[in-house]
Enzyme design. Sequence first.
Site: not given
Length: 621
Positions: A86, A120, A141, A194, A212, A283-284, A306-307, A343, A346, A462, A507
């Site tokens: 549905r 919900r 993502y 960033r 993430k 992250e970032d 992570d980066d 540079a 990452a 990205n 990724n």
Amino acid sequence: MAMLWKHVRASSPLLKRHVTRAHLLSRPFTTTEGHRPTIVHKRSLDILHDPWFNKGTAFSMTERDRLDLRGLLPPNVMSPDLQIERFMVDLKRLEVQARDGPSDPNALAKWRILNRLHDRNETMYYKVLIAKIEEYAPIVYTPTVGLVCQNYSGLFRRPRGMYFSAEDRGEMMSMVYNWPAEQVDMIVVTDGSRILGLGDLGVHGIGIAIGKLDLYVAAAGINPQRVLPVMIDVGTNNEKLLEDPLYLGLQQNRLDGDDYLAVVDEFMEAVFTRWPNVIVQFEDFQSKWAFKLLQRYRNTYRMFNDDVQGTAGVAIAGLLGAVRAQGRPMIDFPKQKIVVAGAGSAGIGVLNAARKTMARMLGNNEVAFESAKRQFWLVDAKGLITQGRENIDPDALPFARNLKEMDRQGLREGASLEEVVKQVKPDVLLGLSAVGGLFSKEVLEALKDSTSTRPAIFAMSNPTKNAECTAEEAFSILGDNIIFASGSPFSNVDLGNGHIGHCNQGNNMYLFPGIGLGTLLSGARIVSDGMLQAAAERLATYMSEEEVLKGIIFPSTSRIRDITKKVAAAVIKEAVEEDLAEGYHEMNARELQKLSEDEIEEYLHNNIWSPNYPTLVYKNE
Ligand SMILES: NC(=O)C1=CN([C@@H]2O[C@H](COP(=O)(O)OP(=O)(O)OC[C@H]3O[C@@H](n4cnc5c(N)ncnc54)[C@H](O)[C@@H]3O)[C@@H](O)[C@H]2O)C=CC1
Ligand SMILES: CC(=O)C(=O)O
Ligand SMILES: [Mg+2]
């Protein structure tokens, strides 16, 4: 996250009894699945408004009676599958005029529909996401999450996650108890400085932490009641946001120096005091802080960036895949000439890891480590980085090329990317620059002279509009005898001659969920280099020879749950070998050491959350 959840607890008391090894393996530790009922301390509308427990039309009649729900729902009791059917009718209506996934003009509308479902009914939300991960990862993502962060003030409805701001200094230790969950396994934290390649989005960057963590639930089976997205708001330097009356964060310039560190230190102390076993993924964060914070915390807390580290592992796996795709053994990796554009956190993370991997293959000594760096040419916004660069960033310094050597190659300080590609004729061109279109027609044309039998292009920035080139551009200029990978997904390219250009998604999503899960279930004190290396190596060997020769170097996202489990198993094994594993719940360090590889897989299998409705039973608090 709605504050009305605050006084709700799901409790599944662990029975105190003698625990055998077989029992440890077979028994799921997660709370909301299996046959044991979940005890709730609320009823009626409060249950329907609580996404952790709501089942919507899937509440059975007996449960409706037990929880005072009778009459509050339409009478037709639906199966979870029918419920999803549905929901899908609504979601699919949007796709009638949609083009391909990544450039889908309805992506934001789809995100809204999915987000409302998340608000919900979390179980159903993750059921949809897991079943259709290939279709909806690009929505929750990258690339759509970037658009969501850019439009967050308009999209914001219910809060999700926690905000620690510069104004909260001195309060964080008590604030952390405002979060309703007794146990948190995974935190993804950002300071919004960033976000993907979109720059400083301030407090609106919380969307990336939410995205993430969606993958942590969908790919790693982390219980959604035990994840926590966090935004550390120290202000923003984004002029538009500073002037925007609709901006949701602190309207002041970013804190810097010791003031900044004091806020992040306080946050770390607070979350590890309440949840000593939590894992924090950074992250970032802008590069300026990414490395510093990693060095500051990595030997004390269970954390990783992570980066820097996740991306490095994925890139290593991809680079080794590119060597195999040339029909050569991985051990030939140290012969590859690699040009890296970007540079930042990452790019430098990838270079450090690639250099170490080469050095290991060359004998793992100082000479090997020194000679390995000659395989890399690093280009940033000012061009080729050499030892002649003024005010060189210390993180880039090890990769700055010797001026005399460059002179012999016909290159100089600040040479353009096109010049570098022309002179070096690299095997690999890898972009982590956040500059869309940087791999221009001229740069790609120059790559035609690559000395490789099958050059590789990694356009890893990205979201999609920041990719250094599109798949279409790469294949149309260079033909199908290349390897192509991008940070955000592209559709395969039909080359019109019966050949298909295969697009890989390169990724960090292929590693961070497994790194987190493996760290959690091993109870490793820290996330070591060895654990990260084991994760990358497992990803590198995941693809079959046949796939790699076809140019498929990363698995499709539909296999993300499987690859995540394999990565997590490798992380657990390494943590045990390094004597870092302290165990998880009833699986103590000694029991962990005894597990065979098959038993580790079984242990993982039994401890990952699946989106099934538990039976709910009401108890007075
Ligand atoms: N695919 C993946 O898994 C990942 C992708 N990324 C992407 O990598 C990108 C960069 O991230 P960070 O390193 O943290 O950013 P950053 O902003 O710290 O670094 C960007 C770097 O690109 C350089 N740059 C800018 N213009 C350039 C040009 N015209 N030519 C060559 N270099 C140029 C800058 O000088 C800087 O060194 C972002 O778009 C991000 O989304 C980051 C992590 C993982
Ligand atoms: C994928 C990711 O972590 C980034 O683009 O920053
Ligand atoms: Mg990132």
